[in-house]
Design an enzyme around this catalytic site. Structure first.
Site, short mmCIF file in Angstrom:
data_model
loop_
_atom_site.label_atom_id
_atom_site.label_comp_id
_atom_site.label_asym_id
_atom_site.label_seq_id
_atom_site.Cartn_x
_atom_site.Cartn_y
_atom_site.Cartn_z
N SER A 172 6.83 -7.24 -12.10
CA SER A 172 7.35 -6.06 -11.42
C SER A 172 6.51 -4.83 -11.78
O SER A 172 6.34 -4.51 -12.95
CB SER A 172 8.80 -5.81 -11.83
OG SER A 172 9.24 -4.56 -11.35
N ASN A 239 5.23 -10.63 -5.52
CA ASN A 239 5.91 -9.38 -5.80
C ASN A 239 5.26 -8.28 -4.95
O ASN A 239 4.37 -8.55 -4.14
CB ASN A 239 5.78 -9.04 -7.29
CG ASN A 239 7.04 -8.44 -7.87
OD1 ASN A 239 7.67 -7.59 -7.23
ND2 ASN A 239 7.42 -8.85 -9.07
#
Length: 353
Positions: A172, A239
């Site tokens: 992330s 992601n």
């Protein structure tokens, strides 16, 4: 569909995070979606390893962070929902504003900071869920953690038994970057300890590693190799990205992960590389920039066994799920495939440049 479009146009009058919270509360309270969607095309039935899916579409982590809207989100027609990312302790996330619309290109920049209610609270909600649908749990670590690996183990202990698969969120852009879990040594240690923890807890949930689209080729290859050796069952590609398109729009200067159409090509290249290196031996969830049936089909042919949508739903509404499934079914029929699994990876080499 018209009512949903009207609702979206109203929500767009609010700041991005405010409109997100309003729509999420409506889903939590059962006010949205307005109708229950049924998706029943036989040629869309697929699987993630041993997990059977009625269709390939799901929603990734980041939408239902706290397991508060499971019932409402499954009414949209998705076959699987990934919750979280969940950390051991509650955390507020980054300072606001932290979510930004780029309406002209249907993109978002997100630096929320993995805000969530913590593993104990979310675990209680998961234990109360008894409906149909596959639940994935995105597992992370607290921003101020001194032992991120132990954070993963604590979340799995508290919530893992209620999930159908575990997604390890190491990539992330808005998480803690002070501890790099993607190094071979740390990743190997993490996977070893997770497997031992699951054995101690008496379950064996499939592990999916969520990959960054920003990894260098050598780093990506190394992560995949270590992951397979360490017992990872599949990958999520990808992601959000910290890269930006060439643009004069000042909003692109905001930090955080970019999602939407710009991410499509970058994430699809990563997806194809994973498929090539693994030789299609493990399932891959394709995510990043999907907004049409054609986009979905491209991801499938690049190596995805299942798909996740988020940003496009924010702009087009949940009716997009049924629209993509219907279009994908027709594309498969047109190309002579009786089932979606026959098309997985057939054009992955086109992306290996």
């Amino acid at each position: 569909m018209e009512l949903e479009k009207y609702s979206i146009s109203i929500l767009e009058l609010f700041p991005a995070e405010s409109s997100r919270n309003i729509s999420h509360k409506m889903t939590e309270w059962g006010l949205f979606p307005f109708n229950t969607t049924q998706i029943s095309q036989p040629n869309l039935k697929t699987q993630l390893g041993k997990i059977q899916l009625t269709n390939p579409l799901g929603i990734p982590a980041g939408l239902d962070k706290n397991a508060t809207s499971i019932k409402g989100l499954f009414k949209t027609g998705i076959s699987f929902l990934e919750l979280g990312t969940v950390t051991p302790f509650p955390q507020e996330g980054n300072d606001k504003p932290r979510l930004f619309r780029i309406a002209s290109s249907h993109e978002l920049i997100n630096r929320m900071g993995l805000n969530n209610h913590g593993a104990k609270t979310i675990g209680k909600k998961l234990k109360q869920w008894s409906g149909n649908g596959i639940i994935g749990l995105s597992v992370g670590y607290n921003k101020n953690s001194n032992d991120p690996i132990q954070d993963f183990l604590d979340v799995i202990t508290e919530c893992g038994g209620c999930a159908d698969y575990l997604a390890l969120n190491l990539s992330s852009p808005s998480g803690n970057r002070n501890f790099e879990l993607s190094t071979p040594e740390n990743l190997s240690t993490l996977l070893e300890k997770i497997l031992l923890k699951q054995k101690d807890l008496g379950f064996n949930k499939p592990l999916y590693l969520k990959l960054s689209p920003d990894y260098e080729s050598t780093q990506l290859n190394e992560i995949i190799s270590v992951s397979l050796e360490g017992g990872v069952n599949g990958f999520i590609a990808t992601n959000s990205t910290i890269s930006r398109p060439v643009s004069n729009n000042p909003i692109y200067q905001e930090s955080g992960g970019l999602t939407g159409p710009y991410l499509f090509e970058i994430s699809t290249k990563t997806l194809a590389r994973v498929y090539a290196q693994t030789k299609g031996s493990v399932p891959i969830i394709g995510v990043g920039g999907i907004s049409t049936a054609e986009d979905a089909y491209t991801k499938i042919k690049a190596g995805a066994s299942a798909l996740q949508l988020y940003t496009a739903i924010c702009y087009q509404g949940t009716g997009l799920i049924k629209k993509i499934c219907s279009g994908l079914s027709l594309l498969l029929e047109k190309d002579g495939y009786s089932n979606i699994t026959e098309a997985v990876g057939i054009e992955h080499k086109n992306w290996l440049t």
